[in-house]
Design a protein around this motif. Structure first.
Motif, short mmCIF file in Angstrom:
data_model
loop_
_atom_site.label_atom_id
_atom_site.label_comp_id
_atom_site.label_asym_id
_atom_site.label_seq_id
_atom_site.Cartn_x
_atom_site.Cartn_y
_atom_site.Cartn_z
N VAL A 162 -78.88 1.17 89.70
CA VAL A 162 -79.68 0.01 89.84
C VAL A 162 -80.80 0.14 88.78
O VAL A 162 -81.28 -0.85 87.94
N PHE A 163 -81.26 1.21 89.12
CA PHE A 163 -82.68 1.60 88.03
C PHE A 163 -82.07 1.49 86.59
O PHE A 163 -83.06 0.93 85.91
N ALA A 164 -81.15 2.14 86.32
CA ALA A 164 -80.69 2.18 85.05
C ALA A 164 -80.40 0.56 84.55
O ALA A 164 -80.65 0.36 83.10
N ALA A 165 -79.70 -0.22 85.23
CA ALA A 165 -79.70 -1.47 84.95
C ALA A 165 -80.86 -2.45 84.51
O ALA A 165 -81.05 -3.09 83.62
N VAL A 166 -81.82 -2.11 85.42
CA VAL A 166 -82.98 -2.59 85.19
C VAL A 166 -83.86 -2.22 83.83
O VAL A 166 -84.31 -3.11 83.15
N VAL A 167 -83.76 -0.88 83.55
CA VAL A 167 -84.35 -0.35 82.40
C VAL A 167 -83.65 -1.00 81.27
O VAL A 167 -84.33 -1.46 80.07
N ARG A 221 -83.89 -4.49 76.68
CA ARG A 221 -83.31 -5.60 75.88
C ARG A 221 -84.11 -6.89 75.60
O ARG A 221 -84.20 -7.53 74.60
N TRP A 222 -84.65 -7.37 76.77
CA TRP A 222 -85.76 -8.09 76.68
C TRP A 222 -86.86 -8.05 75.66
O TRP A 222 -87.36 -8.92 74.89
N ALA A 266 -82.88 3.08 75.32
CA ALA A 266 -83.04 2.19 76.59
C ALA A 266 -82.41 1.11 76.66
O ALA A 266 -81.60 0.39 77.54
N SER A 267 -82.14 0.34 75.63
CA SER A 267 -81.73 -0.93 75.44
C SER A 267 -80.03 -0.71 75.33
O SER A 267 -79.26 -1.78 75.29
N MET A 268 -79.54 0.50 75.34
CA MET A 268 -78.32 0.80 74.79
C MET A 268 -77.63 0.39 73.40
O MET A 268 -76.50 0.30 73.19
N GLN A 269 -78.81 0.07 72.70
CA GLN A 269 -78.62 -0.26 71.04
C GLN A 269 -78.97 1.12 70.41
O GLN A 269 -79.89 0.87 69.80
N TRP A 270 -78.27 1.85 70.48
CA TRP A 270 -78.54 3.39 70.07
C TRP A 270 -78.93 3.51 68.27
O TRP A 270 -78.00 2.82 67.38
N PRO A 271 -79.74 4.24 68.02
CA PRO A 271 -80.16 4.33 66.59
C PRO A 271 -78.85 4.88 66.04
O PRO A 271 -78.22 5.78 66.60
N GLU A 272 -78.41 4.61 64.79
CA GLU A 272 -77.48 5.29 63.96
C GLU A 272 -77.85 6.66 63.84
O GLU A 272 -78.90 7.20 63.55
#
Length: 299
Positions: free
Chosen positions: A23-28, A33-34, A159-165
């Motif tokens: 749950v904590f990971a999903a909130v982060v 992302r927002w 944190a947004s799971m859009q990791w840097p290349e």
């Protein structure tokens, strides 16, 4: 029973912990992302993508000395952590070791821990010397103030799971650079000076020095530093596998930017060797080795 709890109670607590972590990971992730979706933040991240250019004198890739010292660091760290936990938890050592010229007797586990510390320090000295001779120091030592906004950008991307290349063959992202700098030039020296303070090599009669740097302070530094290393290793290994396993392992174990499974098999060999040695570090195996450097006897 596990301690004062039943296996079922421990399982329930573990399940609750996993759900809470999810749950904590999903909130982060949703919050990151927002936040990164805001126009001002997005334009700022375009300006600071997560890394900055290295000086021109830094060559690409990982030379053989970097790969070997990296493996030896992992090997010694695994054994140091294991032997350190044994020293911390032991009540009655299975055997004791004493220098050939006489001196205080210490447990065989403490002898192993101290001996491994010396080898780990020697490996670290070789690494740092070659790091600066080769110019590769700029890979892990920040050379621009841009490292900080780029590190913040990397954190948001993770944190947004859009990791840097990732392209560690050429350059680390700024968060990696800061973490590697902290490990090599902050955490490692803290482990050394705190371990030295608690060792038999520390001068016992240096009253002023002991007052300035008392043993309890060293103990409060040493164990948390070990925990930092453990957490770093876990995060490091996770990211190595999650951001391109075969590519990353080829970089550090096979010494090539070409994709393939060579580095993976080298890594498996290194892991199996380390695990085998960890299982072999028992008193019956250690005693003949320790006796070459001192006297081993029953407690």
């Amino acid at each position: 029973m596990i301690g004062e709890r039943t296996l079922g109670q421990v399982g329930k607590l573990a399940g609750i912990g996993l759900v809470a972590a999810a749950v904590f990971a999903a909130v982060v992730i949703l919050a990151a992302r927002w936040f990164t979706g805001l126009e001002s933040v997005s334009s700022w991240m375009d300006r600071y993508p997560g890394e900055y250019h290295l000086p021109d004198f830094v060559d690409d890739g990982f030379p053989a000395w970097a790969r070997w010292t990296h493996f030896l660091n992992f090997f010694f760290m695994a054994m140091i952590i294991q032997s350190g936990l044994r020293v911390r938890q032991q009540q009655k050592p299975p055997a004791v070791w004493q220098p050939k010229k006489g001196g205080k007797k210490i447990s065989i586990h403490l002898w192993l821990h101290t001996s491994l510390d010396l080898l780990w320090i020697l490996n670290g000295v070789v690494f740092v010397v070659l790091l600066f001779i080769s110019g590769h120091w700029a890979r892990i030592v920040p050379t621009s103030w841009e490292v900080f906004p780029n590190a913040a950008s990397s954190i948001l991307q993770y944190a947004s799971m859009q990791w840097p290349e990732e392209n560690g063959w050429v350059n680390y992202n700024s968060l990696q650079q800061i973490m590697y700098f902290l490990v090599v030039f902050v955490a490692a020296p803290l482990a050394i000076i705190s371990g030295l303070r608690m060792s038999e090599w520390w001068p016992k009669n240096a009253t002023k020095l002991n007052k300035i740097y008392p043993a309890p302070v060293a103990r409060k530094i040493h164990f948390p530093t070990m925990l930092f290393f453990v957490l770093f290793i876990i995060a490091h290994v996770f990211l190595v596998f999650a951001t391109g396993m075969t590519k990353n392992l080829n970089h550090m174990f096979a010494g090539t930017p070409v994709d393939g499974w060579g580095g993976f098999f080298w890594m498996l060999g290194a892991v199996f060797l380390t695990i085998g040695v960890l299982f072999a570090t028992r008193p019956l195996v250690l005693a003949p080795i320790a006796s070459r450097f001192g006297q081993v006897s029953a407690r």
